[in-house]
Design a protein around this motif. Structure first.
Motif, PDB file in Angstrom:
ATOM      1  N   GLN A  92      -8.985   6.041  -6.215  1.00  0.00           N
ATOM      2  CA  GLN A  92      -8.405   7.278  -6.502  1.00  0.00           C
ATOM      3  C   GLN A  92      -8.103   7.545  -8.482  1.00  0.00           C
ATOM      4  O   GLN A  92      -8.290   8.650  -8.900  1.00  0.00           O
ATOM      5  CB  GLN A  92      -7.077   8.089  -6.029  1.00  0.00           C
ATOM      6  CG  GLN A  92      -7.055   9.430  -6.419  1.00  0.00           C
ATOM      7  CD  GLN A  92      -5.782  10.052  -5.129  1.00  0.00           C
ATOM      8  OE1 GLN A  92      -4.784   9.555  -4.587  1.00  0.00           O
ATOM      9  NE2 GLN A  92      -5.108  10.955  -5.739  1.00  0.00           N
ATOM     10  N   TYR A  93      -7.145   7.371  -9.061  1.00  0.00           N
ATOM     11  CA  TYR A  93      -6.542   7.450 -10.649  1.00  0.00           C
ATOM     12  C   TYR A  93      -8.055   7.369 -10.985  1.00  0.00           C
ATOM     13  O   TYR A  93      -8.197   7.186 -12.366  1.00  0.00           O
ATOM     14  CB  TYR A  93      -5.815   6.388 -10.726  1.00  0.00           C
ATOM     15  CG  TYR A  93      -4.446   6.668 -10.190  1.00  0.00           C
ATOM     16  CD1 TYR A  93      -3.803   7.901  -9.695  1.00  0.00           C
ATOM     17  CD2 TYR A  93      -2.951   5.941 -10.076  1.00  0.00           C
ATOM     18  CE1 TYR A  93      -2.767   8.769  -9.309  1.00  0.00           C
ATOM     19  CE2 TYR A  93      -1.866   6.342  -8.955  1.00  0.00           C
ATOM     20  CZ  TYR A  93      -1.980   7.782  -9.151  1.00  0.00           C
ATOM     21  OH  TYR A  93      -0.988   7.867  -8.477  1.00  0.00           O
ATOM     22  N   GLN A  94      -9.070   6.383 -11.106  1.00  0.00           N
ATOM     23  CA  GLN A  94     -10.084   6.015 -12.030  1.00  0.00           C
ATOM     24  C   GLN A  94     -10.793   6.580 -11.306  1.00  0.00           C
ATOM     25  O   GLN A  94     -11.883   7.409 -13.015  1.00  0.00           O
ATOM     26  CB  GLN A  94     -10.101   4.599 -11.534  1.00  0.00           C
ATOM     27  CG  GLN A  94     -10.080   3.720 -11.956  1.00  0.00           C
ATOM     28  CD  GLN A  94     -10.775   2.530 -11.584  1.00  0.00           C
ATOM     29  OE1 GLN A  94     -11.320   2.055 -10.544  1.00  0.00           O
ATOM     30  NE2 GLN A  94      -9.702   1.378 -11.859  1.00  0.00           N
ATOM     31  N   ARG A  95     -11.054   7.323 -10.751  1.00  0.00           N
ATOM     32  CA  ARG A  95     -12.029   8.677 -11.160  1.00  0.00           C
ATOM     33  C   ARG A  95     -11.296  10.195 -10.804  1.00  0.00           C
ATOM     34  O   ARG A  95     -12.307  10.888 -11.775  1.00  0.00           O
ATOM     35  CB  ARG A  95     -12.101   8.886  -8.537  1.00  0.00           C
ATOM     36  CG  ARG A  95     -12.959   7.911  -8.257  1.00  0.00           C
ATOM     37  CD  ARG A  95     -13.265   8.090  -6.451  1.00  0.00           C
ATOM     38  NE  ARG A  95     -13.914   7.598  -6.544  1.00  0.00           N
ATOM     39  CZ  ARG A  95     -13.898   7.418  -4.866  1.00  0.00           C
ATOM     40  NH1 ARG A  95     -13.500   8.125  -3.608  1.00  0.00           N
ATOM     41  NH2 ARG A  95     -14.527   6.849  -3.938  1.00  0.00           N
ATOM     42  N   GLU A  96      -9.483  10.538 -11.550  1.00  0.00           N
ATOM     43  CA  GLU A  96      -9.442  11.399 -11.834  1.00  0.00           C
ATOM     44  C   GLU A  96      -9.443  11.047 -13.411  1.00  0.00           C
ATOM     45  O   GLU A  96      -9.415  12.541 -14.672  1.00  0.00           O
ATOM     46  CB  GLU A  96      -8.016  11.384 -11.231  1.00  0.00           C
ATOM     47  CG  GLU A  96      -7.617  11.427 -10.422  1.00  0.00           C
ATOM     48  CD  GLU A  96      -6.480  12.490  -9.561  1.00  0.00           C
ATOM     49  OE1 GLU A  96      -5.174  11.290 -10.692  1.00  0.00           O
ATOM     50  OE2 GLU A  96      -5.186  12.011  -8.066  1.00  0.00           O
TER      51      GLU A  96
ATOM     52  N   LEU B 151       0.565  -6.592   3.120  1.00  0.00           N
ATOM     53  CA  LEU B 151      -1.132  -6.270   3.264  1.00  0.00           C
ATOM     54  C   LEU B 151      -0.873  -4.804   2.818  1.00  0.00           C
ATOM     55  O   LEU B 151      -2.349  -4.422   1.821  1.00  0.00           O
ATOM     56  CB  LEU B 151      -1.776  -6.799   4.002  1.00  0.00           C
ATOM     57  CG  LEU B 151      -2.277  -7.925   3.861  1.00  0.00           C
ATOM     58  CD1 LEU B 151      -2.524  -8.645   6.177  1.00  0.00           C
ATOM     59  CD2 LEU B 151      -3.277  -8.860   3.408  1.00  0.00           C
ATOM     60  N   GLY B 152       0.154  -3.716   3.385  1.00  0.00           N
ATOM     61  CA  GLY B 152      -0.511  -2.531   3.425  1.00  0.00           C
ATOM     62  C   GLY B 152       0.150  -2.414   1.893  1.00  0.00           C
ATOM     63  O   GLY B 152      -0.666  -1.148   1.533  1.00  0.00           O
ATOM     64  N   LYS B 153       1.233  -2.719   0.936  1.00  0.00           N
ATOM     65  CA  LYS B 153       1.160  -1.936  -0.219  1.00  0.00           C
ATOM     66  C   LYS B 153      -0.112  -3.220  -1.117  1.00  0.00           C
ATOM     67  O   LYS B 153      -0.266  -1.920  -2.336  1.00  0.00           O
ATOM     68  CB  LYS B 153       2.925  -3.527  -0.460  1.00  0.00           C
ATOM     69  CG  LYS B 153       3.139  -3.177  -2.377  1.00  0.00           C
ATOM     70  CD  LYS B 153       2.417  -3.883  -3.390  1.00  0.00           C
ATOM     71  CE  LYS B 153       2.965  -3.147  -4.382  1.00  0.00           C
ATOM     72  NZ  LYS B 153       2.172  -3.550  -5.310  1.00  0.00           N
ATOM     73  N   SER B 154      -0.792  -3.745  -0.630  1.00  0.00           N
ATOM     74  CA  SER B 154      -2.053  -4.350  -1.703  1.00  0.00           C
ATOM     75  C   SER B 154      -2.759  -3.263  -1.429  1.00  0.00           C
ATOM     76  O   SER B 154      -3.555  -2.952  -2.346  1.00  0.00           O
ATOM     77  CB  SER B 154      -2.285  -5.674  -0.716  1.00  0.00           C
ATOM     78  OG  SER B 154      -1.327  -6.342  -1.519  1.00  0.00           O
ATOM     79  N   VAL B 155      -2.988  -3.027  -0.256  1.00  0.00           N
ATOM     80  CA  VAL B 155      -4.270  -1.845   0.176  1.00  0.00           C
ATOM     81  C   VAL B 155      -3.824  -0.594  -0.316  1.00  0.00           C
ATOM     82  O   VAL B 155      -4.764   0.239  -0.858  1.00  0.00           O
ATOM     83  CB  VAL B 155      -4.361  -1.233   1.883  1.00  0.00           C
ATOM     84  CG1 VAL B 155      -5.568  -0.235   1.730  1.00  0.00           C
ATOM     85  CG2 VAL B 155      -5.101  -3.069   2.367  1.00  0.00           C
ATOM     86  N   LEU B 156      -2.595  -0.452  -0.361  1.00  0.00           N
ATOM     87  CA  LEU B 156      -2.093   1.011  -0.890  1.00  0.00           C
ATOM     88  C   LEU B 156      -2.693   1.231  -2.133  1.00  0.00           C
ATOM     89  O   LEU B 156      -3.275   2.270  -3.433  1.00  0.00           O
ATOM     90  CB  LEU B 156      -0.789   1.678  -0.728  1.00  0.00           C
ATOM     91  CG  LEU B 156       0.046   2.620  -1.210  1.00  0.00           C
ATOM     92  CD1 LEU B 156      -0.983   4.013  -0.901  1.00  0.00           C
ATOM     93  CD2 LEU B 156       1.255   2.552  -1.077  1.00  0.00           C
ATOM     94  N   GLU B 157      -2.117   0.195  -2.660  1.00  0.00           N
ATOM     95  CA  GLU B 157      -2.181   0.213  -4.824  1.00  0.00           C
ATOM     96  C   GLU B 157      -3.530   0.170  -5.002  1.00  0.00           C
ATOM     97  O   GLU B 157      -4.045   0.603  -6.004  1.00  0.00           O
ATOM     98  CB  GLU B 157      -1.955  -1.577  -4.813  1.00  0.00           C
ATOM     99  CG  GLU B 157      -2.018  -1.535  -6.234  1.00  0.00           C
ATOM    100  CD  GLU B 157      -1.046  -2.693  -6.400  1.00  0.00           C
ATOM    101  OE1 GLU B 157      -1.251  -3.781  -8.279  1.00  0.00           O
ATOM    102  OE2 GLU B 157      -0.126  -3.607  -6.083  1.00  0.00           O
ATOM    103  N   LEU B 158      -4.792  -0.886  -4.236  1.00  0.00           N
ATOM    104  CA  LEU B 158      -6.420  -0.216  -4.388  1.00  0.00           C
ATOM    105  C   LEU B 158      -6.564   0.733  -4.397  1.00  0.00           C
ATOM    106  O   LEU B 158      -7.617   1.959  -5.185  1.00  0.00           O
ATOM    107  CB  LEU B 158      -6.579  -1.023  -3.507  1.00  0.00           C
ATOM    108  CG  LEU B 158      -7.458  -2.787  -3.623  1.00  0.00           C
ATOM    109  CD1 LEU B 158      -8.079  -3.871  -2.594  1.00  0.00           C
ATOM    110  CD2 LEU B 158      -7.668  -2.931  -4.417  1.00  0.00           C
ATOM    111  N   CYS B 159      -5.852   1.194  -3.302  1.00  0.00           N
ATOM    112  CA  CYS B 159      -6.898   2.921  -2.996  1.00  0.00           C
ATOM    113  C   CYS B 159      -6.558   3.808  -3.976  1.00  0.00           C
ATOM    114  O   CYS B 159      -6.934   4.457  -4.579  1.00  0.00           O
ATOM    115  CB  CYS B 159      -5.881   3.254  -2.109  1.00  0.00           C
ATOM    116  SG  CYS B 159      -6.747   2.735  -0.561  1.00  0.00           S
ATOM    117  N   LEU B 160      -5.162   3.661  -4.334  1.00  0.00           N
ATOM    118  CA  LEU B 160      -4.647   4.294  -5.225  1.00  0.00           C
ATOM    119  C   LEU B 160      -5.364   4.576  -7.032  1.00  0.00           C
ATOM    120  O   LEU B 160      -5.533   4.790  -7.875  1.00  0.00           O
ATOM    121  CB  LEU B 160      -2.602   4.173  -5.934  1.00  0.00           C
ATOM    122  CG  LEU B 160      -2.334   5.333  -4.922  1.00  0.00           C
ATOM    123  CD1 LEU B 160      -0.650   4.327  -5.073  1.00  0.00           C
ATOM    124  CD2 LEU B 160      -2.114   6.467  -4.598  1.00  0.00           C
TER     125      LEU B 160
END
Length: 139
Positions: free
Chosen positions: A134-138, A122-131
């Protein structure tokens, strides 16, 4: 360059001291955990210091080749290949953790082990979603 070489030499010396301390700990019948910890830290420091020291020596002997290698490593195509490989290896690792969780359930392991594996997933999945956000905003 000279300061780095001194730092890496000091790391190698510290690694040797830790390894000698591990030998002394085992001779003095200290707990195995203590000797194992000293061995791990000493081996890591020794290997890291030796590898980085060796890289500095290669850079001193052939700076032109080292510069060419640095440019090749930072090339756009190489960076894209490296990032794609990291993404695929992350997916493989993620599903490997879930497979391990299923094996833990099947073998009747304590619940905390299974929950820890699920937490990593779950931690890896949440980190992946957050990244991804972030990358879509950039971009």
């Amino acid at each position: 360059m000279r300061r780095k070489k001194t730092l890496y030499t000091a790391l190698m010396a510290a690694g040797m001291v830790f390894l000698l301390g591990a030998l002394a700990a085992w001779k003095l019948s200290a707990p195995d955990k203590f000797g194992g910890m000293l061995t791990g830290v000493g081996s890591g420091l020794l290997a890291m210091g030796a590898a980085n020291w060796r890289m500095l020596r290669w850079a001193e002997r052939d700076p032109v080749q080292m510069r060419r290698d640095e440019i090749a490593a930072n090339d756009e195509r190489t960076v894209a290949i490296r990032r794609r490989a990291q993404a695929v290896s992350g997916e493989v690792l993620q599903w490997g953790v879930m497979a391990a969780a299923w094996l833990f359930i099947g073998f009747g392991a304590p619940l905390w082990i299974t929950l820890a594996a699920v937490g990593v997933f779950l931690g890896k999945s949440v980190l992946e979603l957050c990244l991804m956000v972030q990358y879509q905003r950039e971009m």
